[in-house]
Design a protein around this motif. Structure first.
Motif, PDB file in Angstrom:
ATOM      1  N   GLU A 131      56.174  90.947  74.535  1.00 38.92           N
ATOM      2  CA  GLU A 131      55.226  90.696  75.185  1.00 38.92           C
ATOM      3  C   GLU A 131      54.796  89.668  73.736  1.00 38.92           C
ATOM      4  OE1 GLU A 131      53.359  90.647  77.248  1.00 38.92           O
ATOM      5  OE2 GLU A 131      54.458  92.273  78.777  1.00 38.92           O
ATOM      6  N   LYS A 132      55.203  90.170  72.411  1.00 39.58           N
ATOM      7  CA  LYS A 132      54.752  89.199  71.607  1.00 39.58           C
ATOM      8  C   LYS A 132      55.004  88.032  71.035  1.00 39.58           C
ATOM      9  CE  LYS A 132      53.216  92.826  67.806  1.00 39.58           C
ATOM     10  NZ  LYS A 132      53.203  93.512  66.498  1.00 39.58           N
ATOM     11  N   GLN A 133      56.634  87.839  71.695  1.00 46.08           N
ATOM     12  CA  GLN A 133      57.233  86.648  71.886  1.00 46.08           C
ATOM     13  C   GLN A 133      56.416  85.373  72.861  1.00 46.08           C
ATOM     14  OE1 GLN A 133      59.626  85.302  69.496  1.00 46.08           O
ATOM     15  NE2 GLN A 133      59.331  83.907  70.879  1.00 46.08           N
ATOM     16  N   LEU A 185      53.870  85.680  73.892  1.00 50.64           N
ATOM     17  CA  LEU A 185      52.370  85.188  73.760  1.00 50.64           C
ATOM     18  C   LEU A 185      52.739  84.155  72.889  1.00 50.64           C
ATOM     19  CD1 LEU A 185      49.754  85.498  73.740  1.00 50.64           C
ATOM     20  CD2 LEU A 185      49.317  86.723  71.812  1.00 50.64           C
ATOM     21  N   LYS A 186      53.334  84.549  72.384  1.00 49.93           N
ATOM     22  CA  LYS A 186      53.590  82.941  70.932  1.00 49.93           C
ATOM     23  C   LYS A 186      54.143  81.789  71.682  1.00 49.93           C
ATOM     24  CE  LYS A 186      56.232  82.375  66.727  1.00 49.93           C
ATOM     25  NZ  LYS A 186      57.185  82.730  65.929  1.00 49.93           N
ATOM     26  N   GLU A 187      54.953  82.428  72.482  1.00 53.23           N
ATOM     27  CA  GLU A 187      55.625  81.042  73.893  1.00 53.23           C
ATOM     28  C   GLU A 187      54.336  79.986  74.689  1.00 53.23           C
ATOM     29  OE1 GLU A 187      59.702  82.283  73.911  1.00 53.23           O
ATOM     30  OE2 GLU A 187      58.763  82.055  75.722  1.00 53.23           O
ATOM     31  N   GLN A 188      53.596  81.008  74.747  1.00 49.55           N
ATOM     32  CA  GLN A 188      52.038  80.481  75.680  1.00 49.55           C
ATOM     33  C   GLN A 188      51.656  79.665  74.674  1.00 49.55           C
ATOM     34  OE1 GLN A 188      50.174  82.705  78.839  1.00 49.55           O
ATOM     35  NE2 GLN A 188      52.262  84.338  78.375  1.00 49.55           N
ATOM     36  N   VAL A 189      51.449  80.443  73.593  1.00 48.88           N
ATOM     37  CA  VAL A 189      50.352  79.960  72.499  1.00 48.88           C
ATOM     38  C   VAL A 189      50.672  77.903  71.964  1.00 48.88           C
ATOM     39  CG1 VAL A 189      49.104  79.976  70.259  1.00 48.88           C
ATOM     40  CG2 VAL A 189      49.291  81.558  71.919  1.00 48.88           C
ATOM     41  N   TYR A 190      52.160  78.164  72.302  1.00 49.51           N
ATOM     42  CA  TYR A 190      52.292  77.133  70.882  1.00 49.51           C
ATOM     43  C   TYR A 190      52.540  75.941  72.645  1.00 49.51           C
ATOM     44  CZ  TYR A 190      56.177  73.573  70.625  1.00 49.51           C
ATOM     45  OH  TYR A 190      57.207  72.566  70.318  1.00 49.51           O
ATOM     46  N   VAL A 191      52.834  76.491  74.247  1.00 52.09           N
ATOM     47  CA  VAL A 191      52.725  75.408  75.113  1.00 52.09           C
ATOM     48  C   VAL A 191      50.777  75.101  74.842  1.00 52.09           C
ATOM     49  CG1 VAL A 191      52.881  74.953  77.568  1.00 52.09           C
ATOM     50  CG2 VAL A 191      53.897  76.046  76.582  1.00 52.09           C
ATOM     51  N   SER A 235      48.364  89.812  77.954  1.00 42.29           N
ATOM     52  CA  SER A 235      49.455  90.420  77.587  1.00 42.29           C
ATOM     53  C   SER A 235      49.008  91.944  76.396  1.00 42.29           C
ATOM     54  CB  SER A 235      49.652  89.454  75.814  1.00 42.29           C
ATOM     55  OG  SER A 235      50.497  90.070  74.852  1.00 42.29           O
ATOM     56  N   ALA A 236      47.415  91.973  76.304  1.00 35.92           N
ATOM     57  CA  ALA A 236      47.393  93.315  75.177  1.00 35.92           C
ATOM     58  C   ALA A 236      46.861  93.962  76.705  1.00 35.92           C
ATOM     59  CB  ALA A 236      46.133  92.978  75.016  1.00 35.92           C
ATOM     60  N   LYS A 237      46.783  93.699  78.004  1.00 32.53           N
ATOM     61  CA  LYS A 237      47.169  94.889  79.272  1.00 32.53           C
ATOM     62  C   LYS A 237      48.126  95.265  79.528  1.00 32.53           C
ATOM     63  CE  LYS A 237      42.513  92.869  80.682  1.00 32.53           C
ATOM     64  NZ  LYS A 237      41.817  92.356  81.839  1.00 32.53           N
ATOM     65  N   SER A 238      49.527  94.213  79.080  1.00 36.16           N
ATOM     66  CA  SER A 238      50.473  94.385  79.362  1.00 36.16           C
ATOM     67  C   SER A 238      51.209  95.402  78.708  1.00 36.16           C
ATOM     68  CB  SER A 238      51.344  92.893  79.533  1.00 36.16           C
ATOM     69  OG  SER A 238      53.050  93.342  80.022  1.00 36.16           O
ATOM     70  N   ILE A 239      50.616  95.528  77.170  1.00 34.98           N
ATOM     71  CA  ILE A 239      51.762  95.844  76.934  1.00 34.98           C
ATOM     72  C   ILE A 239      51.236  97.558  76.517  1.00 34.98           C
ATOM     73  CG2 ILE A 239      51.627  96.235  73.958  1.00 34.98           C
ATOM     74  CD1 ILE A 239      52.192  93.479  73.450  1.00 34.98           C
ATOM     75  N   GLU A 240      49.858  97.751  76.935  1.00 36.92           N
ATOM     76  CA  GLU A 240      49.163  98.826  76.964  1.00 36.92           C
ATOM     77  C   GLU A 240      49.699  99.665  78.593  1.00 36.92           C
ATOM     78  OE1 GLU A 240      45.079  98.948  77.681  1.00 36.92           O
ATOM     79  OE2 GLU A 240      44.813 100.825  77.322  1.00 36.92           O
ATOM     80  N   ALA A 241      49.754  99.086  79.322  1.00 34.41           N
ATOM     81  CA  ALA A 241      50.283  99.376  80.664  1.00 34.41           C
ATOM     82  C   ALA A 241      51.513  99.477  80.505  1.00 34.41           C
ATOM     83  CB  ALA A 241      49.741  98.364  81.713  1.00 34.41           C
ATOM     84  N   LYS A 242      52.931  98.842  79.777  1.00 35.22           N
ATOM     85  CA  LYS A 242      54.051  99.699  79.954  1.00 35.22           C
ATOM     86  C   LYS A 242      54.014 100.505  78.679  1.00 35.22           C
ATOM     87  CE  LYS A 242      55.792  94.546  81.062  1.00 35.22           C
ATOM     88  NZ  LYS A 242      56.504  93.511  80.519  1.00 35.22           N
ATOM     89  N   GLY A 262      48.905  94.515  61.351  1.00 33.29           N
ATOM     90  CA  GLY A 262      49.164  94.649  62.405  1.00 33.29           C
ATOM     91  C   GLY A 262      48.565  93.792  63.959  1.00 33.29           C
ATOM     92  N   LEU A 263      48.488  94.964  64.363  1.00 26.07           N
ATOM     93  CA  LEU A 263      47.934  94.297  65.503  1.00 26.07           C
ATOM     94  C   LEU A 263      47.378  95.403  66.485  1.00 26.07           C
ATOM     95  CD1 LEU A 263      47.426  92.022  67.835  1.00 26.07           C
ATOM     96  CD2 LEU A 263      49.564  92.843  69.423  1.00 26.07           C
ATOM     97  N   SER A 264      46.141  95.897  66.815  1.00 23.53           N
ATOM     98  CA  SER A 264      45.163  96.787  66.712  1.00 23.53           C
ATOM     99  C   SER A 264      44.663  96.406  68.901  1.00 23.53           C
ATOM    100  CB  SER A 264      44.509  97.790  66.264  1.00 23.53           C
ATOM    101  OG  SER A 264      45.525  98.178  65.252  1.00 23.53           O
TER     102      SER A 264
END
Length: 368
Positions: free
Chosen positions: A44-46, A48-54, A80-87, A213-215
């Motif tokens: 998910e982090k990767q 998100l990084k690719e989306q931000v790059y585009v 991305s946050a919602k996807s991480i939380e759900a999974k 980190g990320l919270s």
């Protein structure tokens, strides 16, 4: 020839049964769940990084405006946050089911030697050597294969932790104090959970660490005197309800990136060979820093009763809440437990005539 085929078949079946038993054992299934959680966060982090790059590329080429780029980044971070939380919630449920299966005797496992809090120690029934046991730390979602493996991983220059914090939450309003607060002091709470990395700054000194980190942060407010929030143009105000509320709660959810300079007073240790190594989170700790992030959502929940009918009203919207958040935070504690305080430097409502800044204090757990 037939004997060779027979013995080869027996050997293959034995190997297959051993591999299958390992995969179906408590340790094997716990490892699989842990790997899936790590994979979820990493992918998910990767992504998100690719989306931000585009988005940044499109901004540089003039395809989109700066405002559009900011909106797209916020949307990508929210998703991305919602996807991480759900999974991750799904995998956490699997851990609970696995533990319940173990209790009910439905899962294969080696002899359990002892259990301490959130840690389960599993060892072979025929060998009690500390290097032949497996330690499962349910708090930090980590598995150590023997004492040497545990020392090596925990004494790395960079380690990871699962962080959970909870406590009281309120707003500091210009010209007011907590005694006259518009929000219930003991009824308004915050929650925070996420992953942090802890990097020792100096190679041969354990005092200074960079913690980052990320919270996901949940800030809840419960207004006093039967009031609730109403959006009135660019202003957001508290109004008295026309019915008696059983509950009036306002929640903001943020995805934040915390950064702290941590002072860890854990002393240097030595193994049996006299070699020095460093541990963290085993003594007094002090962290000073801050955080920055984006708002994921805002929600107001109203519960009341009309003609013996219980009603739960959920209102979603921006409520003129600032889309970005940044502030200062600090913690001090012993081992994994700390007293935690954080203060938003930006006002919660971006256009209100009187600034109101969120402040939280509570208990923080860093499961190393």
């Amino acid at each position: 020839m037939q004997k060779i085929i027979f013995y080869t078949t027996i050997l293959l079946l034995t190997l297959i049964s051993k591999v299958s038993a390992q995969e179906n054992s408590f340790e094997g299934r716990a490892k699989q769940i842990s790997k899936r959680i790590d994979s979820i966060v990493r992918l998910e982090k990767q992504a998100l990084k690719e989306q931000v790059y585009v988005i940044d590329k499109n901004l540089e080429e003039g395809i989109i405006t700066k405002s559009e780029a900011m909106n797209l980044k916020q949307k990508a971070a929210d998703e991305s946050a919602k996807s991480i939380e759900a999974k991750v919630v799904v995998e956490q449920q699997k851990i609970e089911y696995l533990i319940q299966d173990k209790i009910n005797g439905l899962v294969q496992y080696d002899t359990i030697k002892k259990r301490r809090g959130t840690t389960i120690i599993i060892g072979s029934s025929s060998n009690d050597s500390i290097n032949d046991v497996t330690e499962i730390n349910l708090g930090s979602f980590k598995i150590y294969n023997g004492e040497k493996n545990k020392i090596r991983r925990r004494s790395k220059r960079t380690t990871s932790q699962f962080v959970f914090a909870a406590g009281l939450n309120n707003l500091i309003t210009e010209g007011e104090n907590f005694e006259n607060s518009d929000y219930r002091v003991w009824g308004s709470h915050f929650y925070e959970w996420g992953t942090t990395y802890n990097t020792r700054i100096f190679k041969n000194n354990n005092l200074l660490h960079a913690k980052y980190g990320l919270s996901v942060m949940y800030n809840n407010l419960r207004p006093t005197e039967n009031r609730y929030f109403v959006k009135n143009g660019e202003q957001t105000e508290l109004q008295t309800g026309s019915v008696n509320f059983d509950e009036s709660r306002f929640r903001n959810v943020y995805l934040v990136a915390p950064l702290h300079l941590e002072f860890d007073f854990t002393p240097k240790k030595f193994n049996k060979e006299g070699e020095a190594y460093f541990r963290t989170h085993e003594s007094l700790r002090l962290g000073i820093g801050g955080y920055g992030g984006v708002r994921i959502k805002s929600k107001q929940i109203l519960k009341y009763e009309v003609d013996d009918t219980r009603i739960k009203d959920k209102q979603k919207g921006d409520f003129n809440v600032s889309n970005f958040i940044y502030g200062l935070s600090a913690y001090i504690g012993y081992k994994q437990t700390s007293f935690y305080v954080k203060y938003d430097l930006n006002p919660m409502f971006k256009n209100n005539t009187v600034d109101q800044n969120n402040v939280s204090l509570g208990i923080r757990f860093d499961f190393n």
